[in-house]
Motif scaffolding. Structure first.
Motif, PDB file in Angstrom:
ATOM      1  N   PHE A   7      14.791  43.254  58.224  1.00 72.28           N
ATOM      2  CA  PHE A   7      14.687  43.076  59.681  1.00 72.28           C
ATOM      3  C   PHE A   7      16.067  43.172  60.342  1.00 72.28           C
ATOM      4  O   PHE A   7      16.231  43.834  61.371  1.00 72.28           O
ATOM      5  N   THR A  57      18.156  36.570  63.035  1.00 72.38           N
ATOM      6  CA  THR A  57      16.760  36.566  62.576  1.00 72.38           C
ATOM      7  C   THR A  57      15.856  35.728  63.475  1.00 72.38           C
ATOM      8  O   THR A  57      14.654  35.640  63.229  1.00 72.38           O
ATOM      9  N   LEU A  65      12.254  36.948  64.661  1.00 76.48           N
ATOM     10  CA  LEU A  65      11.256  36.992  63.594  1.00 76.48           C
ATOM     11  C   LEU A  65      10.843  35.580  63.196  1.00 76.48           C
ATOM     12  O   LEU A  65       9.653  35.301  62.987  1.00 76.48           O
ATOM     13  N   CYS A  92      17.314  46.789  60.956  1.00 72.03           N
ATOM     14  CA  CYS A  92      16.464  47.747  61.697  1.00 72.03           C
ATOM     15  C   CYS A  92      16.936  47.921  63.137  1.00 72.03           C
ATOM     16  O   CYS A  92      17.631  47.067  63.692  1.00 72.03           O
ATOM     17  N   LYS A 102      12.330  46.509  64.659  1.00 70.72           N
ATOM     18  CA  LYS A 102      12.303  45.045  64.647  1.00 70.72           C
ATOM     19  C   LYS A 102      11.065  44.525  65.357  1.00 70.72           C
ATOM     20  O   LYS A 102      10.396  43.603  64.881  1.00 70.72           O
ATOM     21  N   GLU A 103      10.762  45.123  66.475  1.00 69.06           N
ATOM     22  CA  GLU A 103       9.567  44.713  67.220  1.00 69.06           C
ATOM     23  C   GLU A 103       8.310  44.941  66.398  1.00 69.06           C
ATOM     24  O   GLU A 103       7.385  44.120  66.405  1.00 69.06           O
TER      25      GLU A 103
END
Length: 378
Positions: free
Chosen positions: A90, A130, A133, A93, A98-99
């Motif tokens: 993640f 992070t 996420l 990216c 990421k989305e």
């Protein structure tokens, strides 16, 4: 027969395709969605035959970049420790991918028990990079946990992350895990979130077996954030929050409103800005508390000279209007306590109240009614 034998040193028997080789292939597929310059902590070495298979797969539309994450997510369900590899990818990216990972991770998290240690470790290791996420993971856990409380470590980990990012949305999924002092410190920030997030936070508090704040304390704090001299949060945010908790009243004993109103009116100093708004809401929607409001709260407000605050006085009159028909004797008793100037104004606005006040006065012992009341009724 011998026609199926392949002497190629890269040939992998079926038993070796299970386990680690499948994970390695899934990891390669996942990492392929990262930016070309991405660097990972651990390299993955796989046989040439599997590397060729991966290359062939990527050439076709059947395995577009966004489709390459699903095998890895499926393996995370069986081996949650793999989630840390997902987080590592993640970070590497671009924004679009990421989305996609944020939107896709639910397909793994919702099948992993909330008691899984790796979920806690994931949050404990979270960083500013992070956070998006991790926030998604926390929101999923808030939904999947049901009535099962999360490990207290989630609260501690989120507090640490919040202090780095100042994103109050992180606090919502663990609102019931915060200690009392932390909750009160972060309370204003959470109150100013969207109504759905505030409702989520309150739902956790109301439904908790051992909440950091009782419903009574929660309502008291909601009123204390706005006073005539200070608005810790905008009035609009406080009204939204009070409406949300009032909408949850089927989940707790509504007698708490009587306790809160009495406690607030007994506190020294000016009344909270939204005090009378709550009293109005109670007499409108909780009629069984109307008698208490008329007999106990309104007389106390008269003794505190509520007419000295224009907004409070206006609210006081609205409460009288809503209770006069159902509590005529109590309401008339309150009128008879008013000074001459205020009573005169009230009777000018509501001449129909004179008859009930006259009846009340006639039933009282001689000398108990102030002379100006009888004078205004002549």
């Amino acid at each position: 027969g011998s026609g199926w034998e392949l002497p190629d040193p890269d040939f992998l028997p079926l038993n070796r395709l299970r386990g680690r080789c499948v994970e390695d292939m899934a990891t390669l597929m996942l990492r392929s969605v990262a930016a070309p310059e991405a660097h990972f902590r651990h390299n993955i070495g796989i046989p040439q035959r599997l590397e060729q298979l991966r290359a062939d797969l990527f050439k076709g539309a059947i395995c577009s970049a966004k489709d390459r994450v699903w095998l890895y997510l499926a393996l995370c369900i069986k081996r949650p420790i793999l989630l840390h590899g997902l987080v590592e990818t993640f970070i590497e990216c671009d924004a679009e991918m990421k989305e996609h990972l944020i939107n896709s991770i639910e397909e793994a998290i919702k099948y992993i028990p909330v008691t899984e240690q790796e979920l806690l470790v994931l949050v404990q290791k979270a960083s500013h990079q992070t956070e998006p996420l991790v926030l998604k993971v926390l929101n999923i856990l808030m939904t999947t946990r049901g009535k099962e409380p999360l490990h207290p470590g989630f609260g501690e980990a989120v507090i640490r992350l919040y202090k780095e990012s100042n994103n109050p949305r992180l606090l919502v999924p663990v609102f019931d895990l915060l200690d009392r002092n932390s909750l009160l410190d972060f309370f204003p920030a959470v109150l100013q979130l969207e109504s759905e997030r505030v409702a989520d936070a309150f739902r956790l508090i109301v439904g908790s077996r051992a909440p950091p704040l009782s419903v009574t304390e929660l309502l008291m704090e909601l009123h204390h954030v706005n006073s005539p001299g200070e608005n810790i949060v905008p009035i609009k945010a406080s009204m939204q929050a009070l409406n949300i908790i009032f909408g949850m009243r089927d989940q707790f004993d509504t007698k708490v409103y009587g306790i809160v109103i009495q406690s607030l009116v007994e506190e020294p100093g000016p009344l909270p800005t939204l005090f009378m708004r709550t009293v109005i809401q109670v007499v409108k929607e909780l009629p069984r508390l109307s008698d208490f409001i008329v007999m106990e709260i309104l007389p106390r407000l008269v003794r505190q000279e509520v007419w000295g605050d224009e907004n409070m006085w206006r609210g006081f009159m609205i409460v009288l209007q809503h209770t006069f028909a159902s509590q005529p004797t109590g309401a008339a008793r309150v009128l008879a306590m008013l000074p001459m100037s205020q009573l005169e104004d009230v009777l000018v606005q509501h001449p129909d109240w004179k008859a009930q006040l006259r009846d009340y006065v006639a039933r009282q012992p001689h000398g108990t009614i102030m002379p100006h009341v009888k004078q205004l009724l002549e």
